[in-house]
Design an enzyme around this catalytic site. Structure first.
Site, PDB file in Angstrom:
ATOM      1  N   LYS A  58     -36.755  33.933 -18.006  1.00  0.00           N
ATOM      2  CA  LYS A  58     -36.518  35.352 -18.274  1.00  0.00           C
ATOM      3  C   LYS A  58     -36.767  36.226 -17.045  1.00  0.00           C
ATOM      4  O   LYS A  58     -36.280  37.348 -16.972  1.00  0.00           O
ATOM      5  CB  LYS A  58     -37.426  35.842 -19.411  1.00  0.00           C
TER       6      LYS A  58
HETATM    7  C1  LIG Z   1     -35.047  32.407 -23.671  1.00  0.00           C
HETATM    8  C2  LIG Z   1     -35.152  30.950 -23.406  1.00  0.00           C
HETATM    9  C3  LIG Z   1     -34.110  30.050 -23.719  1.00  0.00           C
HETATM   10  C4  LIG Z   1     -32.846  30.485 -24.417  1.00  0.00           C
HETATM   11  O1  LIG Z   1     -32.041  31.311 -23.645  1.00  0.00           O
HETATM   12  P1  LIG Z   1     -30.876  32.160 -24.356  1.00  0.00           P
HETATM   13  O2  LIG Z   1     -30.322  32.989 -23.255  1.00  0.00           O
HETATM   14  O3  LIG Z   1     -31.548  32.964 -25.423  1.00  0.00           O
HETATM   15  O4  LIG Z   1     -29.907  31.188 -24.907  1.00  0.00           O
HETATM   16  C5  LIG Z   1     -34.290  28.713 -23.420  1.00  0.00           C
HETATM   17  N1  LIG Z   1     -35.427  28.259 -22.867  1.00  0.00           N
HETATM   18  C6  LIG Z   1     -36.453  29.082 -22.554  1.00  0.00           C
HETATM   19  C7  LIG Z   1     -37.697  28.504 -21.984  1.00  0.00           C
HETATM   20  C8  LIG Z   1     -36.354  30.448 -22.802  1.00  0.00           C
HETATM   21  O5  LIG Z   1     -37.387  31.250 -22.510  1.00  0.00           O
END
Ligand SMILES: *Cc1c(COP(=O)(O)O)cnc(C)c1O
Length: 500
Positions: free
Chosen positions: A115
């Protein structure tokens, strides 16, 4: 500013008449009718993707983001301020060869979460959009988190002028390391509060605060969220697909123009949709493989065309993928239906009313041209962690392990020699219990003991931001009932400053 930059190139996925400039879309997050902001011409004409491949990551980001968000001024400065010095290096997202494939490490940012790639820039976009729109109000970000988003958002918004951020997390509902990350957060504009309840309670509470605040005027305050439906969070994720492709060209693995497949551990469909945007911008993306855990609603959808959220919810070792309503899929439905806003509005209505919808055969075909899919349970993911470690001496986290397994299955069917890139979304140190267990090691002890054990076993350095938590002072100790969230927010907003 050139006139074409000021055009309202964005509109709601549910109504093309509901238009906005990029800056308004960033500031609003969600369109007024509940749809997501999308653009019909994904900026493909605005730049030459081949020329981008020779640039460094930050310059690549500047070019791509200027094309996607054209009325945000001085994108180069926003990108440099947002990223410089915050990631392990300015390449941001390294590509590592592991066995017969590549791993794209997206977790080298300030909070060891994928993120960070988007949330390092979103605050800069929001403040720039505020200026473009002539909004004088202070922006107050409200977010409920199940772990990673909260910390990445806190770090991204920390001390960004004109903004404050309040993060709610479920008491006892995040890992001890994640809790430490949030309660020790520094910054004069940040606030962290535990809620007695689970993640859904915190999330519902935040939504209620938003609707209650829509009905009353909060002088000088504009509430917003750091949620992944904001186009300002999606856009930065397009960059690492280009970056990975450029690395494969540089190393001689492919010639420019040859396809590359990407396997993406998926929750809200943001990460993988960014891959589709990269393809729409011209990048030779082969298949985008959607990897899910036991919550396999997307696997079923991409196989049958039926999206059905009326199913059991499983808590898994890859919690960021424990999602039944994948919000960004709405944008993909718009694109796959050739921009049929009424069709998308109808499907979303069915999802809300009946919990289910089925797309038409042509739409399913269109989706299957670009997307492959697969899923696995926790035991299979754990097996992948163990195997990757024994065979390649590479440690992956449970989310990445799901994608690794799905890549195994994909590579067995798709033997075209094109390189396969597995997107890695979290540091294994964020999930030491699941990782140690998968390696057959003991899992007793606190978060720091577990990190040390994993380090002793693998030699992989503990990320500095996680290791230094043990010396940090706890600054945020508030715990409230879920029914008190509105009062809490109003009290907080009324305080002129949160500085200690
Ligand atoms: C948010 C997240 C995802 C999923 O990503 P999306 O964009 O919501 O599909 C996968 N793995 C981790 C560790 C995340 O924090």
């Amino acid at each position: 500013m050139r006139d074409e930059m000021k055009k309202e190139i964005y509109h709601s996925t549910r109504n093309r008449q509901l238009t906005a400039t990029a800056s308004r879309a960033v500031l609003e997050g969600l369109a007024g009718d509940g749809g997501l902001y999308i653009s019909d011409a994904p900026a493909g004409a605005a730049f030459d993707w081949r020329e981008l491949l020779g640039r460094n990551t930050l310059d690549m980001a500047e070019a791509i983001l200027s094309a996607l968000l054209p009325d945000l001024p001085d994108m180069g400065t926003l990108v440099h301020q947002g990223y410089a010095g915050k990631f392990e290096n300015d390449e941001l997202t390294p590509l590592v060869a592991v066995g017969d494939r590549y791993v794209l490490e997206l977790f080298r940012g300030p909070t060891s979460a994928f993120k960070d790639v988007a949330l390092s820039l979103l605050p800069r976009f929001i403040t720039a959009a505020r200026q473009v729109q002539g909004v004088e109000d202070e922006i107050v970000i409200l977010t409920a988190t199940s772990g990673d988003t909260g910390k990445a958002a806190l770090e991204g918004f920390r001390d960004v002028p004109g903004t404050r951020i309040i993060v709610f997390y479920p008491e006892g509902g995040v890992s001890p390391v994640q809790q430490m990350q949030m309660t020790t957060q520094e910054g004069g504009n940040v606030c962290v509060c535990a809620v007695r309840g689970n993640f859904d309670d915190a999330q519902t509470g935040v939504k209620q605060v938003f609707s209650a605040c829509r009905e009353r005027t909060l002088p000088g305050v504009h509430l917003s969220s750091a949620n992944s439906i904001n186009i300002g969070r999606l856009a930065p994720q397009v960059v690492y697909y280009f970056k990975a492709y450029a690395e494969l060209v540089k190393s001689g693995r492919i010639a420019v123009g040859e396809p590359v497949h990407f396997v993406v551990p998926t929750g809200n469909f943001g990460d993988i949709l960014a891959g589709y945007y990269a393809k729409a911008l011209g990048l030779p993306v082969g298949k985008l493989v959607c990897a899910s855990n036991r919550n396999d609603v997307l696997t079923e959808f991409l196989t049958t065309g039926v999206y059905d959220r009326r199913r059991p919810f499983y808590k898994t070792t890859s919690p960021s993928m424990d999602i039944l309503v994948s919000s960004n899929l709405e944008r993909m439905l718009y694109l796959a239906s050739g921009g049929d806003d009424a069709y998308v509005a109808d499907l979303m209505g069915q999802l809300k009313e009946e919990g289910r919808y089925q797309v038409s055969e042509p739409v399913l075909q269109k989706l299957q041209e670009s997307f492959d899919r697969g899923c696995c349970d926790d035991a299979t993911a754990a097996d992948a962690i163990g195997r990757v470690w024994r065979q390649h001496h590479y440690v992956c986290d449970p989310h990445t392990a799901v994608a690794w397994h799905v890549a195994d299955e994909f590579m067995a069917r798709q033997q075209d020699g094109a390189p396969v890139v597995v997107l890695s979304t979290a540091s294994p140190y964020k999930f030491p219990v699941a990782v140690l267990e998968a390696m057959g090691e003991a899992t007793d002890g606190d978060g720091f003991t577990l990190m040390e054990r994993l380090h002793a076993l693998t030699g992989v350095p503990v990320p500095k931001n996680l290791d230094s938590l043990r010396n940090k002072k706890v600054r945020h100790t508030d715990v409230i009932d879920k029914d008190d969230m509105l009062r809490y927010v109003l009290d907080k907003i009324a305080q002129p400053s949160w500085k200690e």
